[in-house]
Motif scaffolding. Structure first.
Motif, short mmCIF file in Angstrom:
data_model
loop_
_atom_site.label_atom_id
_atom_site.label_comp_id
_atom_site.label_asym_id
_atom_site.label_seq_id
_atom_site.Cartn_x
_atom_site.Cartn_y
_atom_site.Cartn_z
N ILE A 407 2.69 -1.68 3.81
CA ILE A 407 2.72 -2.79 2.85
C ILE A 407 1.55 -3.74 3.09
CG2 ILE A 407 3.99 -4.87 2.19
CD1 ILE A 407 5.06 -2.39 0.89
N TYR A 408 1.33 -4.10 4.35
CA TYR A 408 0.21 -4.99 4.65
C TYR A 408 -1.13 -4.31 4.41
CZ TYR A 408 3.01 -8.75 6.64
OH TYR A 408 3.87 -9.79 6.78
N GLY A 409 -1.20 -3.01 4.68
CA GLY A 409 -2.45 -2.28 4.38
C GLY A 409 -2.73 -2.24 2.89
N LEU A 410 -1.72 -1.95 2.08
CA LEU A 410 -1.91 -1.91 0.63
C LEU A 410 -2.28 -3.29 0.07
CD1 LEU A 410 1.04 0.43 -0.42
CD2 LEU A 410 -1.40 0.95 -0.57
N SER A 411 -1.65 -4.36 0.58
CA SER A 411 -1.97 -5.70 0.09
C SER A 411 -3.40 -6.10 0.46
CB SER A 411 -0.98 -6.71 0.65
OG SER A 411 -1.06 -6.76 2.07
N SER A 412 -3.86 -5.70 1.66
CA SER A 412 -5.23 -6.01 2.07
C SER A 412 -6.25 -5.23 1.24
CB SER A 412 -5.40 -5.71 3.56
OG SER A 412 -6.71 -5.97 3.97
N TRP A 414 -5.73 -4.07 -1.76
CA TRP A 414 -5.67 -4.58 -3.13
C TRP A 414 -6.57 -5.81 -3.30
CZ3 TRP A 414 -4.73 -3.16 -7.79
CH2 TRP A 414 -4.47 -4.11 -8.79
N ARG A 415 -6.62 -6.66 -2.28
CA ARG A 415 -7.54 -7.79 -2.32
C ARG A 415 -9.00 -7.33 -2.29
NH1 ARG A 415 -3.48 -10.33 1.02
NH2 ARG A 415 -4.53 -9.56 2.89
N LEU A 416 -9.25 -6.20 -1.60
CA LEU A 416 -10.61 -5.67 -1.56
C LEU A 416 -11.07 -5.26 -2.96
CD1 LEU A 416 -12.11 -3.38 1.10
CD2 LEU A 416 -12.19 -2.55 -1.25
N PHE A 417 -10.20 -4.66 -3.76
CA PHE A 417 -10.57 -4.28 -5.12
C PHE A 417 -10.92 -5.49 -5.97
CE2 PHE A 417 -7.72 -0.31 -4.71
CZ PHE A 417 -8.73 0.36 -4.08
N ARG A 418 -10.27 -6.61 -5.72
CA ARG A 418 -10.50 -7.81 -6.53
C ARG A 418 -11.60 -8.69 -5.97
NH1 ARG A 418 -5.67 -11.20 -6.74
NH2 ARG A 418 -5.28 -10.48 -4.63
N GLY A 419 -12.29 -8.23 -4.89
CA GLY A 419 -13.35 -9.04 -4.31
C GLY A 419 -12.83 -10.24 -3.54
N LEU A 436 -20.98 -0.79 -1.48
CA LEU A 436 -20.42 0.42 -2.08
C LEU A 436 -19.64 1.25 -1.08
CD1 LEU A 436 -20.26 2.05 -4.70
CD2 LEU A 436 -22.34 3.27 -4.00
N ASP A 437 -20.13 1.35 0.16
CA ASP A 437 -19.42 2.15 1.17
C ASP A 437 -18.04 1.56 1.49
OD1 ASP A 437 -21.60 3.81 1.29
OD2 ASP A 437 -22.50 2.79 3.02
N GLN A 438 -17.98 0.24 1.57
CA GLN A 438 -16.69 -0.40 1.86
C GLN A 438 -15.70 -0.18 0.72
OE1 GLN A 438 -18.16 -4.39 2.50
NE2 GLN A 438 -17.99 -4.21 4.74
N LEU A 439 -16.20 -0.25 -0.52
CA LEU A 439 -15.31 -0.01 -1.66
C LEU A 439 -14.84 1.43 -1.69
CD1 LEU A 439 -17.14 -2.05 -4.45
CD2 LEU A 439 -14.99 -2.63 -3.32
N PHE A 440 -15.72 2.39 -1.34
CA PHE A 440 -15.35 3.81 -1.36
C PHE A 440 -14.28 4.10 -0.30
CE2 PHE A 440 -16.06 8.16 0.21
CZ PHE A 440 -15.72 8.84 -0.93
N ILE A 441 -14.51 3.62 0.93
CA ILE A 441 -13.52 3.85 2.01
C ILE A 441 -12.20 3.15 1.68
CG2 ILE A 441 -13.03 3.43 4.44
CD1 ILE A 441 -16.00 3.78 4.99
N GLY A 442 -12.29 1.93 1.12
CA GLY A 442 -11.07 1.22 0.74
C GLY A 442 -10.28 1.94 -0.33
N THR A 443 -10.99 2.58 -1.28
CA THR A 443 -10.31 3.34 -2.33
C THR A 443 -9.58 4.54 -1.75
OG1 THR A 443 -12.00 2.65 -3.92
CG2 THR A 443 -10.62 4.52 -4.53
N LEU A 445 -8.49 4.93 1.38
CA LEU A 445 -7.33 4.50 2.17
C LEU A 445 -6.20 4.01 1.27
CD1 LEU A 445 -9.12 2.61 5.10
CD2 LEU A 445 -8.04 4.86 5.15
N PHE A 446 -6.55 3.30 0.21
CA PHE A 446 -5.52 2.81 -0.71
C PHE A 446 -4.77 3.96 -1.37
CE2 PHE A 446 -3.99 1.30 -4.81
CZ PHE A 446 -3.31 0.15 -4.44
N THR A 447 -5.52 5.00 -1.76
CA THR A 447 -4.89 6.16 -2.41
C THR A 447 -3.96 6.88 -1.44
OG1 THR A 447 -6.87 6.42 -3.78
CG2 THR A 447 -5.34 8.27 -3.69
N ILE A 448 -4.44 7.07 -0.20
CA ILE A 448 -3.62 7.77 0.80
C ILE A 448 -2.32 6.99 1.07
CG2 ILE A 448 -3.52 8.51 3.21
CD1 ILE A 448 -6.53 9.07 3.01
N LEU A 449 -2.45 5.68 1.30
CA LEU A 449 -1.27 4.86 1.60
C LEU A 449 -0.31 4.80 0.41
CD1 LEU A 449 -2.81 1.85 3.58
CD2 LEU A 449 -1.55 3.80 4.48
N LEU A 450 -0.87 4.75 -0.80
CA LEU A 450 -0.02 4.66 -1.98
C LEU A 450 0.80 5.92 -2.19
CD1 LEU A 450 0.77 2.91 -4.42
CD2 LEU A 450 -1.10 3.99 -5.69
N PHE A 451 0.21 7.09 -1.96
CA PHE A 451 0.95 8.33 -2.16
C PHE A 451 1.91 8.64 -1.00
CE2 PHE A 451 -2.46 9.13 -5.23
CZ PHE A 451 -1.72 9.58 -6.31
#
Length: 574
Positions: A407-412, A414-419, A436-443, A445-451
């Motif tokens: 939950i805390y990982g997804l919320s963090s 999610w803030r990364l996507f919104r800048g 760009l690298d930070q956004l790619f890695i964040g995407t 991780l977000f996908t893995i945690l969400l599924f």
């Protein structure tokens, strides 16, 4: 302005004499406490009043005279009228009864010595039961008299004047004094042989209890018990918490200091009855457990019950590792979590079977703890339940920590996507630019945690429900313990059998309303309601669970915070 005279009912039939009382000039009222009869010497009466003032710390005075309608008493009445020059404190009340007439009259002689004859309409005589008023305790916050703060203050002063004049009420007709006094105990002091014997017996009992408590607190403060493991375990076990709570209550109850305040007296009475009820219920439990070998049967049922719970958990995990309710889970994570929890259940079954030969003996000795009271036995049973369901607690902690991390990982992320990012120093969300690298890695991780979240949520939900069932079962034990520890049985019994002892206010009833005589009222005590008794005299107790609101509890469950069943702070709650 109306002059209010509080007159005791026990003095209505008294012989002629002087009225001992107290003036309340701010409220234009007078409280009559007793009648001094003939024969007396005025200087002896003055000396007696000086002694009373030094003992009770009240400004008592001779407020007037009392004349009873008797033939051939005209000279005595004239003598009483002339005494106003000898006792010049305040106005002089000349109260007299006429033969053949109901009630009595009152005349007021001001300080200048001129008689005011026609003032019956400006005088109100309030009759009160002196014994009840002296023994009662007024609770002004719960009862308003005539809806005015001034009246509440006046009523409080009347009750305090009567209750603080106990030295005046110690004399009776059997005492050899210079004069006789009429009050509520003038026919003889009210006492009980049983109560006096109990008072004498309580002295050595309290001494023995204090010696035992000294040794107990010395052992609790020893270095061995203050080491981290012992201190941590004792703070989590309900038995240790309840024992410390009872020891503190025993220390309060066996204090050698004489109780002076009403609330302290009521608290000691409530604690004493709580101990008696607790011990009586504990002895009843012992008689039931050890009769017909019931405790051995309970021990024989314990291991099969633990095995049955473990089997049900294994079946539940097998169901979760498949397709529960037709839901498609992440198979890899599902298998890892399922096998992890199954291994814990296997360890738990081995531990139970290893301890099974000793369970009967352990329960037999633990059952003897009921001789210390039912609350101690309930706390022991609560700790046994906590130990037997420790594996469920471990499952809940694993699932909650994993769910909270996601939950805390997804919320963090999610803030990364919104800048945005969380500013730890200022405790707020600030804007932030990411490459760009930070956004790619964040995407990723977000996908893995969400599924992976649905599989984690399912395990967390199941084990949270199991943990809540255990906490609810333990809560029933703690609810019974809190009820025994905090219920003011002594105050409730006093409210039932002697309701005047706990006064919420007063009510007035008209006794006589003649145009040619003063208004006579009867003051009756309004007792406290039972809800007010519980509010005023509930025994302070220790809460074994943090008192969170339903909103805070739901928030903790949603974000995955642990719901601890233990006592976290040693704070008293009223």
């Amino acid at each position: 302005m109306v002059l209010k005279i509080f007159f005791p009912q026990c003095c209505v039939q008294a012989e002629s004499g002087l009225l001992i009382g107290r003036w309340l000039p701010k409220h234009n009222s007078a409280v009559v406490l007793a009648v001094v009869h003939f024969p007396f010497i005025p200087c002896q009466v003055k000396q007696y009043l000086c002694q009373l003032k030094n003992l009770i710390k009240l400004e008592l005075a001779i407020v007037g005279s009392w004349s009873k309608a008797v033939k051939g008493q005209e000279k005595q009445d004239s003598f009483l009228e002339d005494l106003c020059t000898i006792f010049p404190q305040g106005d002089w009340l000349q109260m007299y009864s006429e033969k053949g007439k109901r009630g009595f009259d009152c005349r007021v002689i001001p300080r200048n010595g001129t008689k005011t004859m026609n003032n019956d309409k400006n005088v109100v005589i309030i009759h009160y039961d002196q014994r009840k008023v002296m023994l009662s305790q007024l609770h002004p916050e719960d009862g308003l008299v005539l809806g005015s703060r001034t009246n509440v203050s006046e009523l409080t002063m009347v009750f305090q004047t009567v209750s603080q004049s106990q030295e005046l009420f110690h004399s009776d007709k059997y005492d050899e004094g210079p004069f006789k006094v009429t009050h509520w105990q003038s026919e003889g002091r009210e006492a009980s042989i049983i109560i006096e014997l109990c008072k004498q017996a309580s002295v050595p009992v309290c001494f023995v209890i204090n010696c035992f408590l000294t040794v107990w607190f010395w052992m609790c403060k020893s270095r061995i018990l203050n080491l981290w493991p012992a201190r941590f375990v004792s703070s989590k076990l309900s038995t240790c918490v309840q024992l410390n709570h009872r020891a503190e209550q025993l220390q309060i109850m066996s204090s050698p200091r004489k109780t002076s305040e009403h609330l302290e007296f009521m608290r000691k009475g409530n604690i004493f009855l709580s101990f008696l009820i607790d011990l009586a219920l504990g002895l009843l439990l012992i008689s039931w457990l050890y009769r017909e070998n019931r405790i051995a049967r309970l021990a024989d049922m314990l291991v099969p019950a633990a095995d049955r719970v473990a089997e049900e958990l294994q079946q539940l995990l097998q169901w979760l590792m498949g397709a529960p309710a037709g839901l498609k889970m992440n198979r890899a994570l599902d298998q890892v979590l399922g096998r992890f929890f199954l291994y814990h259940i296997h360890l738990w079954i081995s531990y139970i079977h290893l301890m099974s030969p000793f369970i009967g003996m352990i329960l037999w000795y633990l059952g003897l703890s009921a001789c210390l009271g039912l609350t101690i036995a309930l706390s022991v049973f609560s700790d046994i339940v906590a130990l037997l369901t420790f594996h469920i607690y471990c499952f809940y902690v694993y699932g909650a920590r994993l769910y909270c991390l996601k939950i805390y990982g997804l919320s963090s992320l999610w803030r990364l996507f919104r800048g945005k990012k969380w500013n730890v120093l200022r405790q707020r969300v600030d804007s932030c630019s990411y490459d760009l690298d930070q956004l790619f890695i964040g995407t990723l991780l977000f996908t893995i945690l969400l599924f992976l979240l649905p599989t984690t949520v399912l395990y967390y939900l199941v084990f949270t429900l199991l943990r809540l069932l255990v906490v609810l079962f333990q809560g029933l034990f703690h609810l019974c313990m809190d009820l025994i520890n905090s219920f003011p049985l002594f105050a409730v019994g006093m409210r039932i059998f002697r309701p005047y002892r706990l006064a919420a206010g007063v009510k007035f009833r008209i006794l006589q309303n003649d145009k040619e005589r003063p208004l006579h009222l009867l003051m009756e005590i309004n007792p406290l309601t039972f809800s007010a008794v519980l509010k005023w005299y509930r025994i302070p107790t220790y809460s074994c669970y943090p008192k969170d609101s339903w909103g805070a509890l739901c928030k903790k469950l949603f974000i995955g915070e642990l719901i601890y069943p233990w006592k976290t702070k040693h704070t008293k709650t009223d």
